[in-house]
Every structure is written in C-alpha cells, then in structure tokens.
Design a protein around this motif. Structure first.
Motif, short mmCIF file in Angstrom:
data_model
loop_
_atom_site.label_atom_id
_atom_site.label_comp_id
_atom_site.label_asym_id
_atom_site.label_seq_id
_atom_site.Cartn_x
_atom_site.Cartn_y
_atom_site.Cartn_z
N ALA A 284 -38.45 -41.90 -15.43
CA ALA A 284 -37.44 -40.85 -15.30
C ALA A 284 -36.64 -40.77 -16.58
CB ALA A 284 -36.52 -41.17 -14.13
N ARG A 285 -36.00 -39.62 -16.78
CA ARG A 285 -35.20 -39.42 -18.00
C ARG A 285 -33.75 -39.75 -17.77
NH1 ARG A 285 -39.19 -35.54 -18.45
NH2 ARG A 285 -40.50 -36.10 -20.24
N ASP A 286 -33.43 -40.11 -16.54
CA ASP A 286 -32.05 -40.50 -16.25
C ASP A 286 -32.12 -41.72 -15.33
OD1 ASP A 286 -29.31 -40.53 -16.08
OD2 ASP A 286 -29.15 -38.37 -15.72
N GLN A 287 -30.95 -42.27 -15.02
CA GLN A 287 -30.93 -43.49 -14.23
C GLN A 287 -31.46 -43.25 -12.82
OE1 GLN A 287 -27.61 -46.28 -14.97
NE2 GLN A 287 -26.53 -44.38 -15.47
#
Ligand SMILES: Nc1nc2c(ncn2[C@@H]2O[C@H](COP(=O)(O)OP(=O)(O)OP(=O)(O)O)[C@@H](O)[C@H]2O)c(=O)[nH]1
Ligand SMILES: [Mg+2]
Ligand SMILES: [Zn+2]
Lengths: 697, 213
Positions: A284-287
């Motif tokens: 994923a590109r975020d948490q």
C-alpha cells in the motif's frame, strides 16, 4: 550437521540431552550429565560405542545434531486471507502471485481461502463447478465456538474449507479467476470498508479447530487499513487520518489505537497457542495499521513484506521465494519450541526475537528479566534458516558464589520443530564457554568480545526499550552502554584523550553505535509508525550479518580497472567518476557519479571503443543479483545519478563529514557544496566519546 | 485581570488565540518539503530519504513569525512571556514522486491551506510542477483553499528568479498579492521565493498564508 534417526538420550534427572561435553565410560556404559552431574546408563542403541567408535552425538566436531522424533507426520496448511478492497490491476497481480504459489506448494499440503472487504467470505474448495462460500459480517467478532458451529467444523473429519492442494487446485483456480474487487459501493467521502480483523479471526478459529498444534500459516494480503469491525484502525470517513508518530508520543487523537492493538495481540496469542504463524504482506502507499498488528507477526514468527504495490518485484519475488524449493524442500519450519538449559554458572534472563514465552520455570531461569524472560522455553510458530533469537544470560557469581577461573560452563539449546514434510525434529546445540572473570582478567574477557554480535544485541535491546520508554531515554541508554564499555576496555592515560586506543575487536563498536543512533530504527522523522514498526520487526528476526547491514549500510565503490571495494559510509566516498552501491538491507541503490552519468547520457557505453565503460556500468549487476537471491524480503533496486532526487537514498545514510551546516556561511564554496547537514559527524561523536571515556569513573 | 482581558481581546481580535491550522505540503519529489518541515520543527537540516508514506506532524510556528503580523500597538513582550498565541500547525508531508501523488487527494479534507513547493533550480521539471499545480488548483474539493507556492533553493547560483518561476508556473495573472487581505470570494494564491537551507523567505510566505486561517 547429522540427522539421527533415533530417539535422543536424555538425562534422567534434568532432561539434558547426551552431548560432546558429557563424560562417558564406554566400559561401564555410563555417562555423566554436565549440567547436573547425574550418572545414567547409555541407551541400548549405544552399547557398541567405544573410544574408536564414538557416536556422532558425542563427537566434539558436532556441536549441533538433529533427531528425527517418532511422531505421526501431517503436512502443513496454508491459509490465504485476501483483501479485495483494491484496484483491479492490484488484485490481478496479487491473484497471479497466489496462483503461482499454489503450484509451488508440496501437493499434499492443505490450503484454505478467505477473502474480505465489506464482508468476510470463507470458500468451500470441494465444489468445482459453482463457487460456494460462507459469508460473515465484517463487523462481528465471533468466538471460536460460534465459527465452529456456523461452519460445522469437525476436528476429526476433513473439512471442505481446508483441502489438500492436489484435490482443490482446480477449484481454487476458478475461485481466484472469478475474484473481483469488492463490489460493495463506496460512500461519498469515505474509504473502502475493510474487515481485516474479522477475517483474520475467522482464519485463526478455523485452524484452531482443524489443525491444533500442527504446522500451519495464515498469509494475510492487505492493501489498506482495517476500517470496520474488530481490529479497526481507522474510521472510514476520509476526514479522519491515520495516526502519526506525534499522536503516539503525545497520546492524542488515538481513537482506535489501543483497542485495535489489544485485539490483534489477543489474536496473535490465540494463534501462537495453537502453533500457527501469521505472515503479513502489506502492499500500500499509505499506512495500513501494521503498528497495531505487529504482534501477529512477532509473536508467531511470521514473515512480513511492506511495499507500494502487489505489482512490484519486492512483493512478487519475496512471496515466491517463500515457497522456493529448488534447494530440495521449503525453507520453513512450524510450531517450534526453543528450550534453554544452563549449568549453574549462569542463567537465562530472556530472549528477544519472534517468539512468545511458554512460561516454563526451571533452575536455568534467573529472576532478572531481559526482553521476554522468566522462562526457559519459548514458542516460535514460524521459523526458517535465518530466524535468529537473541538470548540474554546473567552470570550467577554476581550473587556470591564465584565461577572458578578457566572452568567451562555449558549451555544447551533444544529446538523442536515440524519440518515442512510434516516430520517432527529435535535440534540440540551444546556449547561450552571458557570462563574469564572480567573482574580479574580483563584481557581474556576483552579478547572474546564479538563486536558485531554485541552491536546487534544492543540494537535489539534498544528497539525493545522503545516499546515502553521515551526515545531519548533509549538513546541515552545506548550512550551510557557505549561509554561504560570503552571506559573499561580502551587503553588511555587518564585525562588525555589523545592517548585513547581500542583494540581491534572493539574498534568498530563505537561506529556501529553511531550509525544505530541515526538509523531508521531510532529516528522517526520522515517515517510513519507503520514503516518504523516494519523496520523494527525485520530487525528483530534476522541474522547478525543482516542486522549489521541494517544498522550500518554497506557501501561499495566501482571504478575503472579495479575490483569493487568497500568504502566508508561517508560523504568523502562520493566521486564523480565512480559508481556506488548502497545496501541498507531494504533497498539497493546504485548511484552514478556526475561524470559517469554524463558519459552514459552521451551513450559511450554503446561504442565498442568504450567497452570498459560498459563494463563499469554493468559491474554492480552481479553483486545485486547475489544479494537479491539470498535475501528476504527481496530488496527494491534502483539506479540513480549523483545529485538527483533519488540520490537522497544514498546521501541520507552517509556520515556528513563534508557537509555544509545551515548556520555556517560558506558562500566561498566549501568541499561539500551541495550537501547540507546539521547532523553530528562521526568525528564529533568519537571526540566526545574519547573525552568522556578518559575521564574514567 | 484587566490586563489579561485586554491582551486576550487583542489576541482574539487578531484571531490568534488557540488557533490551529492544518496544512498539507505538496510538490514534486526533491522540492524540499521534508527539509522545510524539519527546519520548522527542529530548526536544523538533516538529509532525508524521499518520503514514502504520508507522515503527519505538529509544530508551533514560533512567535517570531507572528510578531510582524500583530498590530504595532500590541504588547509583544507580555505576549511572548505568556507563551500563548503560538500558532499550532498540523502538517501532512506527502511524498512527491509519481506513485506517491496517487494518495494526495486523500489528504485534502479539512485543510486550511496548501503549501506547494517547487525546486527553483530544476528548470527541466518546471512543466511537470506546473501540471501538478494546475491539477490542484482545478480540484473541486479544495476549490477555495488558500495556496502558498514556495520557490525553493534560491541560495543556488542558477536558481530561477521570482519572475521566471512565476511565468513558468503560469501564475502571472493568477496570484492575488502579497499584502494583507484580499477581495472577498477570491482564493488567495501567492508565490514566495525561499531558501530553506539558509532559513530565508519561507517565514514571509507562511506569515502571509496564516492570515487567512
Ligand atoms: N541548495 C538547497 N538545497 C535544498 C534546499 N532545501 C532543500 N534542499 C535539498 O533538496 C533536497 C530536498 O529533499 P526533501 O526535503 O527530502 O524533498 P521532498 O520535497 O520532501 O521530496 P519527496 O519526499 O521525495 O517528495 C535535499 O537534498 C535538500 O538538501 C535549499 O534551500 N537550498
Ligand atoms: Mg519528503
Ligand atoms: Zn542432568
């Protein structure tokens, strides 16, 4: 290492296994246990043993032997738990990886499949024409009993939810082919509803009923945070954003944090209790909430990969490497139990690594605890050839009774585990240490100092401390530890820093501490809590060599007509005509110096007259391949030019010896013109250390 | 008591008491977002890796920034002693490389302003920066949000001038002026040149920006 197809011979009094440090009388068929001095008879299988026919378990050259235990073997189970809240191309890439892995599995292993989004779906793998599945709400936290009843799980009979690969590969293929991104409509201004917690809990319950204490791993694939139900880490409304380091430090706006963390901790303990391990593949590109979920992996010995996307090599290669059986068999073991037995000279204080305590008391356990302590046995549900646990001991003579100088205290490590073939194996390592008392014999004690391992132990302890104390306190603890050590083992004239010297096996230690203090494990700025947790989790399971690369990245220089040379991790290693290869374990970065980059842009490498330039450009490839081959997770590889945006991956790791400071005006053109840093340099750090050390205490 | 009330009313009037702002820092990779945030938070420079995941942090804009925006008559010293009125800023620092831009839109909710940073030396990437800036300026969900554009790295010998950058980013007619206040119903948008490393210029920009909170 020998694999003995026989039962291990254990001391009748303390349970230690016969080993090369036991005194044996072949005439009388007797052996003396080096731990409790009990005298026992050799087992019947060793009646023919003699001085000219020493059995392998007694040969000094084998400090480690393995025994095949007489138990029924059951092939392991692999449970795929798949997030479907992701764009179609992500899901497609993930499906391809999963399908590939199924072909790699031993054909008698069991597989299961759960998908989750707004709801949780458990698939029946026996039907080939129509896809049958059980649908659960994503917001309910069901107990094992409820799951068992709803799915009619029967531990004695088989279940259509967990089938052998050879019987269900067609059904699995069909199900995966038909799998689409979560069809439930998204609400305006909201994130996808993802029921990670409920899905995981269902998988844990199913395995708990069907495969208790048998080898099994749950493989979790996630593209985002859990946004509903148990284990929720983030609300679905876009107005809410993920917690950051600042929220954790100040304990503000942590709406879901502790509840989620407790939920996953309980789940991790349930899985560990039944010997099952949980892997997390997070793309994923975020948490996604790994900080909350970390115990799932660390308590069960699972593997983790954190990267941008399922389409990336980091995920694809790492995942398929897990099932790589070119070396004959899978490199994975299940349901391991590590037991430590010590003599009376020292006792075990605790362990740090991917394990949980089995809360087993014994005379080998001391009162003082370091890490996971108060026990002589730990469970490691998932382990492989690189799993490394740090063990801490306490010397008992600190409590009055002295260890005689020159004696040989013994320690035995017994690891019982299930081999991927389903067989149960006991590995026994016995080791004797030559005793040197630091109070009397500093030279001998110092000579046995292993600075690499010591640095790794400090790193594990430091990371362990960050869980319960403020970061500054951890940093101060590292400083104090270092100062105390060098004060004791360096040579110097009191009060004169210029006389300070460290012997060879101590000389690198301060530098390791310098880089550890500024490493990604202890510096939080510009990283999210998830990233930090991930780095720490990987550090916590790897070998000494791998940990060292993480603490102090390695830097190789390539130049014309010379073999690659290791270089200082320092700004001074940057040279326009060189190529650098930086390895920080998670990433391999090739940086072309400005001149090299210019020549390359001119296409010199394509001209036959510049073959040596072509060779220079290609020189790092072989080293990169070798590293990618042996490492898990597979590092991401990138090539960049000096002074480019991506060069920051290299520059940020270097000791800023030549950098300009922001407060100092050097408009006249200082050496490190393009590099700015107000950070402490290694030289400053060392000067300070020496000044403190020679003051003595 | 009277004094306190007086101070309070002055602060309320200037709108700074207990004020919080939420900013989002955007721009291409290597523009200097993380370097600026580190400077604002820790008052120093430490080289950073390219930002991978969006991080959030909280810092107080030092009162230093606020002094000049207070009316001349306001009691500075008392104001400083009381340690109130520091503007608390929550900031999202997002990665600027192409894939990282995919998550920008998830951080627009409830922001008071956008800070868009451009590397004033990297002329090759001005068109790319302009494209991203235009996309942001045309985004419905942040239609009225004030924009501060910072042209960074002016300490470097070949950095673009304010004029050059203004043209390159197509901001000639779009900016709304560096003064106090602007006409109603217009989105505040202005370009300031700065050097984070030399601690120059961004203070003016942020001061300009915070008047709209
Ligand atoms: N000369 C000069 N260099 C600067 C200045 N500000 C930042 N830099 C450099 O430019 C680079 C900017 O790096 P970051 O701050 O990490 O950039 P970023 O915008 O956060 O980039 P991403 O995280 O990739 O989106 C660093 O190498 C800084 O040293 C400046 O004022 N002058
Ligand atoms: Mg950044
Ligand atoms: Zn014994």
């Amino acid at each position: 290492m020998p694999l003995l197809n026989c039962e291990p011979c254990a001391c009748t009094k303390c349970g230690a296994i016969l080993n090369p440090y036991s005194r044996v009388n072949f005439q009388e068929k007797l052996w003396v246990c080096p731990f409790c001095l009990e005298c026992s008879y050799l087992p019947p299988r060793l009646v023919n043993a003699a001085d000219d026919n020493i059995p392998q378990e007694l040969q000094a050259c084998w400090s480690t032997v393995e025994y095949l235990l007489p138990t029924q073997s059951t092939p392991p189970a692999f449970f795929y738990v798949v997030d479907i809240c992701m764009p179609a191309e992500e899901l497609q890439a993930l499906k391809e990886s999963i399908l590939l892995s199924i072909t790699q599995l031993p054909s008698d292993s069991y597989v299961g499949l759960i998908t989750f989004g707004t709801v949780v779906q458990v698939y029946d793998l026996t039907s080939t024409d129509i896809t049958k599945s059980h649908v659960f709400s994503g917001t309910k936290d069901l107990t094992v009993e409820q799951v068992a009843e709803m799915l009619r799980l029967d531990p004695r009979g088989g279940s259509p939810l967990l089938c052998q690969v050879q019987q269900c590969d067609v059904a699995l293929q069909t199900i995966l082919d038909e799998l689409v991104p979560d069809p439930w409509p998204l609400q305006e201004g909201c994130r996808a509803l993802r029921s990670t917690g409920a899905a995981l809990s269902t998988a844990v319950s199913i395995l708990e009923c069907l495969m208790p204490n048998l080898g099994a791993r749950i493989m979790l694939f996630i593209n985002g945070p859990c946004t509903q139900g148990p284990g929720m880490v983030l609300g679905s409304n876009l107005q809410e954003t993920m917690r950051a380091h600042v929220n954790i430090e100040t304990n503000t706006q942590l709406k879901h944090f502790s509840r989620a963390q407790k939920y996953y901790q309980a789940l991790a303990r349930r899985a560990a209790g039944k010997g099952h391990c949980i892997d997390a593949f997070m793309c994923a590109r975020d948490q996604i909430g790994f900080l909350e979920m970390r115990d799932l992996v660390e308590c069960t010995g699972g593997l983790t990969v954190l990267t941008d996307s399922f389409t990336q090599e980091v995920f694809k290669l790492s995942f398929s490497k897990m099932f790589d059986s070119t070396q004959r068999e899978l490199d994975m073991a299940f349901n391991g139990i590590l037991t430590v037995q010590t003599g009376k000279e020292f006792k075990v204080a605790g362990a740090l690594g991917h394990c949980v305590s089995l809360e087993r008391k014994s005379p080998s356990v001391c009162d003082y605890e370091v890490g996971i302590g108060g026990t002589c046995a730990w469970k490691m549900c998932g382990l492989n050839s690189t799993t490394t646990v740090a063990l801490f001991y306490e010397i008992t003579n600190q409590h009055g009774v002295e260890v005689p100088q020159g004696s040989f205290p013994v320690v035995q490590l017994r690891t019982e585990y299930t081999h991927p073939s389903g067989r149960r194996i006991l590995r026994v390592t016995t080791h004797a240490y030559q005793w040197a008392d630091p109070a009397k014999d500093l030279v001998d004690t110092g000579a046995s100092f292993d600075q690499e391992t010591a640095a790794c132990l400090v790193a594990r302890l430091a990371v362990h401390k960050t869980a319960t104390e403020e970061l500054v306190d951890t940093l101060r603890w590292i400083d104090r530890t270092l100062i105390r050590l060098v004060t004791k083992f360096a040579t110097y004239t009191k009060g004169d820093a210029s006389t300070f010297a460290l012997s060879r096996n101590f000389s690198l230690f301060p530098q390791f501490m310098f880089y550890l203090r500024r490493s990604r494990f202890l510096r939080l700025f510009n990283h999210t809590p998830d990233e930090t947790a991930y780095f720490r989790t990987v550090l916590n399971r790897e070998t000494v060599l791998n940990m060292l690369t993480m603490i102090q990245p390695s830097l190789l220089t390539y130049q014309f007509g010379q073999p690659p040379t290791p270089s200082l991790l320092d700004y001074s290693s940057i040279n326009p005509e060189h190529i650098l290869l930086l390895d920080n374990y998670f990433r391999l970065v090739v940086m072309h110096g400005t001149t090299v980059a210019f020549w390359r842009s001119q296409g010199y490498q394509n001209e036959p007259s510049h073959a040596h330039f072509k060779a220079l450009l290609e020189a790092p490839n072989k080293d990169i391949q070798d590293i990618v081959q042996e490492r898990f997770p597979v590092p991401s590889v990138l090539i960049c030019d000096q002074n480019s945006s991506q060069a920051r991956f290299v520059v940020s790791q270097l000791n800023p010896s030549l950098a300009q400071q922001s407060r100092v005006d050097t408009s006249g053109g200082a050496p490190g013109e393009n590099y700015f840093s107000d950070d402490v340099t290694l030289k400053k750090f060392m000067d300070y250390l020496m000044t403190l050390a020679v003051q003595g205490q | 008591m009277f004094i306190w009330n007086f101070i309070k009313s002055v602060l309320e009037w200037t709108g700074l008491l207990n004020k919080r702002g939420k900013l989002v820092f955007l721009g291409l990779d290597n523009a200097g977002k993380t370097t600026l945030l580190h400077m604002l938070k820790y008052d120093g420079v430490i080289p950073q890796e390219p930002t991978q995941m969006p991080s959030s942090l909280l810092f107080a804009l030092p009162s230093l920034f606020l002094h000049s925006s207070l009316p001349i008559s306001s009691p500075f010293t008392v104001y400083e002693e009381l340690k109130i009125g520091n503007l608390r800023i929550g900031a999202h620092d997002l990665g600027g490389h192409e894939e990282a831009r995919l998550v920008w839109k998830e951080y627009y909710h409830g922001v008071n302003a956008v800070v868009f940073i451009v590397d004033a030396v990297d002329r090759m990437r001005f068109p790319e920066a302009k494209r991203e800036l235009d996309r942001l300026l045309n985004d419905e969900s942040i239609a009225n949000v004030p924009f501060l554009v910072l042209g960074n790295k002016i300490d470097m010998p070949y950095a673009a001038s304010e004029d050059e950058l203004r043209s390159a980013l197509g901001l000639r007619l779009a900016t709304t002026g560096k003064g106090q206040g602007i006409s109603r119903g217009v989105r505040p948008l202005e370009l300031f040149m700065c050097s984070v490393i030399k601690r120059r210029g961004y203070g003016d920009g942020l001061r300009w920006l915070t008047q709209f909170f």
